[in-house]
Design a protein around this motif. Sequence first.
Motif, PDB file in Angstrom:
ATOM      1  N   VAL A  59      19.016   0.221  -5.619  1.00  0.00           N
ATOM      2  CA  VAL A  59      18.535  -0.791  -4.681  1.00  0.00           C
ATOM      3  C   VAL A  59      17.075  -1.070  -5.009  1.00  0.00           C
ATOM      4  CG1 VAL A  59      18.042  -1.332  -2.267  1.00  0.00           C
ATOM      5  CG2 VAL A  59      20.130  -0.073  -2.872  1.00  0.00           C
ATOM      6  N   ILE A  60      16.769  -2.330  -5.249  1.00  0.00           N
ATOM      7  CA  ILE A  60      15.391  -2.750  -5.512  1.00  0.00           C
ATOM      8  C   ILE A  60      14.938  -3.616  -4.347  1.00  0.00           C
ATOM      9  CG2 ILE A  60      13.855  -3.996  -7.069  1.00  0.00           C
ATOM     10  CD1 ILE A  60      15.833  -3.422  -9.323  1.00  0.00           C
ATOM     11  N   ALA A  61      13.862  -3.208  -3.696  1.00  0.00           N
ATOM     12  CA  ALA A  61      13.340  -3.944  -2.545  1.00  0.00           C
ATOM     13  C   ALA A  61      11.969  -4.510  -2.881  1.00  0.00           C
ATOM     14  CB  ALA A  61      13.243  -3.029  -1.328  1.00  0.00           C
ATOM     15  N   GLN A  62      11.711  -5.719  -2.411  1.00  0.00           N
ATOM     16  CA  GLN A  62      10.396  -6.305  -2.616  1.00  0.00           C
ATOM     17  C   GLN A  62       9.347  -5.478  -1.873  1.00  0.00           C
ATOM     18  OE1 GLN A  62      10.364 -10.432  -1.463  1.00  0.00           O
ATOM     19  NE2 GLN A  62      11.791 -11.061  -3.069  1.00  0.00           N
ATOM     20  N   PRO A  63       8.177  -5.285  -2.464  1.00  0.00           N
ATOM     21  CA  PRO A  63       7.141  -4.469  -1.816  1.00  0.00           C
ATOM     22  C   PRO A  63       6.579  -5.143  -0.572  1.00  0.00           C
ATOM     23  CG  PRO A  63       6.282  -5.503  -3.799  1.00  0.00           C
ATOM     24  CD  PRO A  63       7.755  -5.775  -3.787  1.00  0.00           C
ATOM     25  N   GLU A  64       6.084  -4.336   0.319  1.00  0.00           N
ATOM     26  CA  GLU A  64       5.436  -4.843   1.535  1.00  0.00           C
ATOM     27  C   GLU A  64       3.929  -4.923   1.301  1.00  0.00           C
ATOM     28  OE1 GLU A  64       7.366  -3.762   5.651  1.00  0.00           O
ATOM     29  OE2 GLU A  64       6.976  -1.959   4.504  1.00  0.00           O
ATOM     30  N   PRO A  65       3.339  -6.100   1.462  1.00  0.00           N
ATOM     31  CA  PRO A  65       1.887  -6.204   1.301  1.00  0.00           C
ATOM     32  C   PRO A  65       1.166  -5.569   2.489  1.00  0.00           C
ATOM     33  CG  PRO A  65       2.790  -8.290   2.060  1.00  0.00           C
ATOM     34  CD  PRO A  65       3.960  -7.393   1.787  1.00  0.00           C
ATOM     35  N   ARG A  66      -0.089  -5.335   2.314  1.00  0.00           N
ATOM     36  CA  ARG A  66      -0.914  -4.735   3.366  1.00  0.00           C
ATOM     37  C   ARG A  66      -1.014  -5.654   4.576  1.00  0.00           C
ATOM     38  NH1 ARG A  66      -7.361  -4.861   3.092  1.00  0.00           N
ATOM     39  NH2 ARG A  66      -7.744  -4.380   5.296  1.00  0.00           N
ATOM     40  N   ASP A  67      -0.985  -5.050   5.760  1.00  0.00           N
ATOM     41  CA  ASP A  67      -1.249  -5.765   7.011  1.00  0.00           C
ATOM     42  C   ASP A  67      -2.761  -5.900   7.140  1.00  0.00           C
ATOM     43  OD1 ASP A  67      -1.586  -6.699   9.564  1.00  0.00           O
ATOM     44  OD2 ASP A  67      -0.384  -5.156  10.549  1.00  0.00           O
ATOM     45  N   GLN A  68      -3.254  -7.117   6.992  1.00  0.00           N
ATOM     46  CA  GLN A  68      -4.700  -7.350   6.987  1.00  0.00           C
ATOM     47  C   GLN A  68      -5.353  -7.026   8.326  1.00  0.00           C
ATOM     48  OE1 GLN A  68      -6.489  -8.129   4.244  1.00  0.00           O
ATOM     49  NE2 GLN A  68      -4.591  -8.000   3.056  1.00  0.00           N
ATOM     50  N   ALA A  69      -4.559  -6.931   9.388  1.00  0.00           N
ATOM     51  CA  ALA A  69      -5.120  -6.603  10.701  1.00  0.00           C
ATOM     52  C   ALA A  69      -5.477  -5.124  10.809  1.00  0.00           C
ATOM     53  CB  ALA A  69      -4.138  -6.980  11.806  1.00  0.00           C
ATOM     54  N   VAL A  70      -4.934  -4.305   9.899  1.00  0.00           N
ATOM     55  CA  VAL A  70      -5.227  -2.867   9.911  1.00  0.00           C
ATOM     56  C   VAL A  70      -6.409  -2.612   8.980  1.00  0.00           C
ATOM     57  CG1 VAL A  70      -4.341  -0.549   9.434  1.00  0.00           C
ATOM     58  CG2 VAL A  70      -2.823  -2.292  10.395  1.00  0.00           C
ATOM     59  N   LYS A  71      -7.500  -2.132   9.537  1.00  0.00           N
ATOM     60  CA  LYS A  71      -8.704  -1.884   8.754  1.00  0.00           C
ATOM     61  C   LYS A  71      -8.511  -0.697   7.816  1.00  0.00           C
ATOM     62  CE  LYS A  71     -11.730  -3.604  12.440  1.00  0.00           C
ATOM     63  NZ  LYS A  71     -12.826  -3.261  13.384  1.00  0.00           N
ATOM     64  N   LEU A  72      -9.259  -0.721   6.718  1.00  0.00           N
ATOM     65  CA  LEU A  72      -9.218   0.389   5.773  1.00  0.00           C
ATOM     66  C   LEU A  72     -10.223   1.452   6.180  1.00  0.00           C
ATOM     67  CD1 LEU A  72      -9.076  -1.535   2.363  1.00  0.00           C
ATOM     68  CD2 LEU A  72      -7.177  -0.642   3.719  1.00  0.00           C
ATOM     69  N   SER A  73      -9.808   2.710   6.095  1.00  0.00           N
ATOM     70  CA  SER A  73     -10.695   3.829   6.386  1.00  0.00           C
ATOM     71  C   SER A  73     -10.683   4.791   5.206  1.00  0.00           C
ATOM     72  CB  SER A  73     -10.245   4.563   7.660  1.00  0.00           C
ATOM     73  OG  SER A  73     -10.981   5.765   7.823  1.00  0.00           O
ATOM     74  N   ASP A  74     -11.886   5.135   4.720  1.00  0.00           N
ATOM     75  CA  ASP A  74     -11.963   6.074   3.609  1.00  0.00           C
ATOM     76  C   ASP A  74     -12.096   7.516   4.085  1.00  0.00           C
ATOM     77  OD1 ASP A  74     -14.534   6.093   4.564  1.00  0.00           O
ATOM     78  OD2 ASP A  74     -15.486   5.425   2.694  1.00  0.00           O
ATOM     79  N   GLN A  75     -11.873   7.756   5.365  1.00  0.00           N
ATOM     80  CA  GLN A  75     -11.867   9.130   5.851  1.00  0.00           C
ATOM     81  C   GLN A  75     -10.650   9.862   5.271  1.00  0.00           C
ATOM     82  OE1 GLN A  75     -12.734   7.598  10.100  1.00  0.00           O
ATOM     83  NE2 GLN A  75     -13.511   9.697  10.117  1.00  0.00           N
ATOM     84  N   PRO A  76     -10.751  11.176   5.106  1.00  0.00           N
ATOM     85  CA  PRO A  76      -9.740  11.896   4.321  1.00  0.00           C
ATOM     86  C   PRO A  76      -8.398  12.045   5.026  1.00  0.00           C
ATOM     87  CG  PRO A  76     -11.310  13.431   5.266  1.00  0.00           C
ATOM     88  CD  PRO A  76     -11.850  12.052   5.550  1.00  0.00           C
ATOM     89  N   LEU A  77      -7.358  12.203   4.212  1.00  0.00           N
ATOM     90  CA  LEU A  77      -6.031  12.588   4.673  1.00  0.00           C
ATOM     91  C   LEU A  77      -5.756  13.997   4.150  1.00  0.00           C
ATOM     92  CD1 LEU A  77      -3.701   9.509   4.022  1.00  0.00           C
ATOM     93  CD2 LEU A  77      -4.296  10.467   6.246  1.00  0.00           C
ATOM     94  N   ASP A  78      -5.311  14.882   5.016  1.00  0.00           N
ATOM     95  CA  ASP A  78      -4.899  16.217   4.589  1.00  0.00           C
ATOM     96  C   ASP A  78      -3.409  16.138   4.265  1.00  0.00           C
ATOM     97  OD1 ASP A  78      -4.378  18.857   4.146  1.00  0.00           O
ATOM     98  OD2 ASP A  78      -5.055  19.572   6.107  1.00  0.00           O
ATOM     99  N   ILE A  79      -3.084  15.943   2.988  1.00  0.00           N
ATOM    100  CA  ILE A  79      -1.705  15.709   2.565  1.00  0.00           C
ATOM    101  C   ILE A  79      -1.017  17.042   2.283  1.00  0.00           C
ATOM    102  CG2 ILE A  79      -0.222  14.618   0.844  1.00  0.00           C
ATOM    103  CD1 ILE A  79      -2.396  12.504   0.459  1.00  0.00           C
ATOM    104  N   ALA A  80       0.024  17.328   3.059  1.00  0.00           N
ATOM    105  CA  ALA A  80       0.794  18.556   2.864  1.00  0.00           C
ATOM    106  C   ALA A  80       1.898  18.357   1.832  1.00  0.00           C
ATOM    107  CB  ALA A  80       1.394  19.016   4.195  1.00  0.00           C
ATOM    108  N   TYR A  81       2.382  17.122   1.705  1.00  0.00           N
ATOM    109  CA  TYR A  81       3.450  16.816   0.746  1.00  0.00           C
ATOM    110  C   TYR A  81       3.457  15.319   0.473  1.00  0.00           C
ATOM    111  CZ  TYR A  81       8.042  16.003  -1.284  1.00  0.00           C
ATOM    112  OH  TYR A  81       9.047  15.604  -2.119  1.00  0.00           O
ATOM    113  N   GLU A  82       3.811  14.961  -0.782  1.00  0.00           N
ATOM    114  CA  GLU A  82       3.923  13.542  -1.135  1.00  0.00           C
ATOM    115  C   GLU A  82       4.942  13.371  -2.244  1.00  0.00           C
ATOM    116  OE1 GLU A  82       1.195   9.719  -2.585  1.00  0.00           O
ATOM    117  OE2 GLU A  82       0.362  11.760  -2.672  1.00  0.00           O
ATOM    118  N   ASP A  83       5.773  12.330  -2.136  1.00  0.00           N
ATOM    119  CA  ASP A  83       6.581  11.860  -3.248  1.00  0.00           C
ATOM    120  C   ASP A  83       6.610  10.341  -3.189  1.00  0.00           C
ATOM    121  OD1 ASP A  83       8.518  11.157  -1.338  1.00  0.00           O
ATOM    122  OD2 ASP A  83       9.762  12.922  -1.725  1.00  0.00           O
ATOM    123  N   ASP A  84       7.550   9.714  -3.864  1.00  0.00           N
ATOM    124  CA  ASP A  84       7.573   8.246  -3.902  1.00  0.00           C
ATOM    125  C   ASP A  84       7.893   7.632  -2.547  1.00  0.00           C
ATOM    126  OD1 ASP A  84       6.982   8.246  -6.591  1.00  0.00           O
ATOM    127  OD2 ASP A  84       9.077   8.042  -7.235  1.00  0.00           O
TER     128      ASP A  84
END
Length: 285
Positions: free
Chosen positions: A60-85
């Motif tokens: 299944v190939i799905a078109q990507p979702e672009p960023r919601d411009q109403a949500v501001k970007l924050s460079d504060q850190p994320l404590d990532i416990a796990y990540e995959d695709d």
Amino acid sequence: MENTWQYQGTEPIKIKKYLQSLGMGHRLFNDLKNGQGEFLVDHRQVRPTTKILPNQPLTVIAQPEPRDQAVKLSDQPLDIAYEDDNWLVINKPAGVTSIPGPSVDNGTILNRAVNYLVQQGSPDQRPHLITRLDRYTGGLLLIAKHHVASSMISQQVQQHKMLKEYTAFVSGTFNDDHGIINRPIARREGQAQRVIAEDGQKAVTEYWVEEQKANWAKLRVQLHTGRTHQIRVHMAAIGHPLIGDHLYGGDTSRYQHQRLWATKISFQDPFTLTQRTFTCPIPQE
């Protein structure tokens, strides 16, 4: 976003039925069918009405979702416990809000997650928070990195098949080491507090006493439903408010906010068809 499954059934099955068995929602399937995606069987594009055979791969190939411009970007850190695709599992600090709102429009987990995907150059830049935590509740929080993941796990959330456990410190002592609280919770207009009420939504909380002192106890708590403030409301209702919980009558002599952490999440990964379980310790404090 592209995902592939190997059909393990013994009889031919239509693509829609197979994807629904994996958890895909009707709305997403229709979006994919109506131009927002593609279906491939044995690496050949097919119609969504196609039947797949045992041991055939479905992509299944799905078109990507672009960023919601109403949500501001924050460079504060994320404590990532796990990540995959497909998933991000975050260890959220107590004091950080999950999503933007009228009083906090930046620095939330969602703001940070969007910025993280942008910085990673991900084609999908609209993360979906599958679980949320109160501002002063810390611990594990699950994020879907794209809308396909969000759709495919929503059934587990709605049917309360996702295991969510918490560690809570509460006032008082218990006569029994285990209990189940089954009392409906309602919202009252204009009030931040939730209340126990017959006209409320079904709410079930299970707990085990792990440690007990003269005037407090440490509990392992499992949610069987997911109401706002559920643990806080239920523990206060049985006379054991969370320590530091000023909203529900907890002892605030030492802490100004509830002593509550989401310490375990477990769910069936619809992409790998394996059980994923994550745990985290509570802060040393």
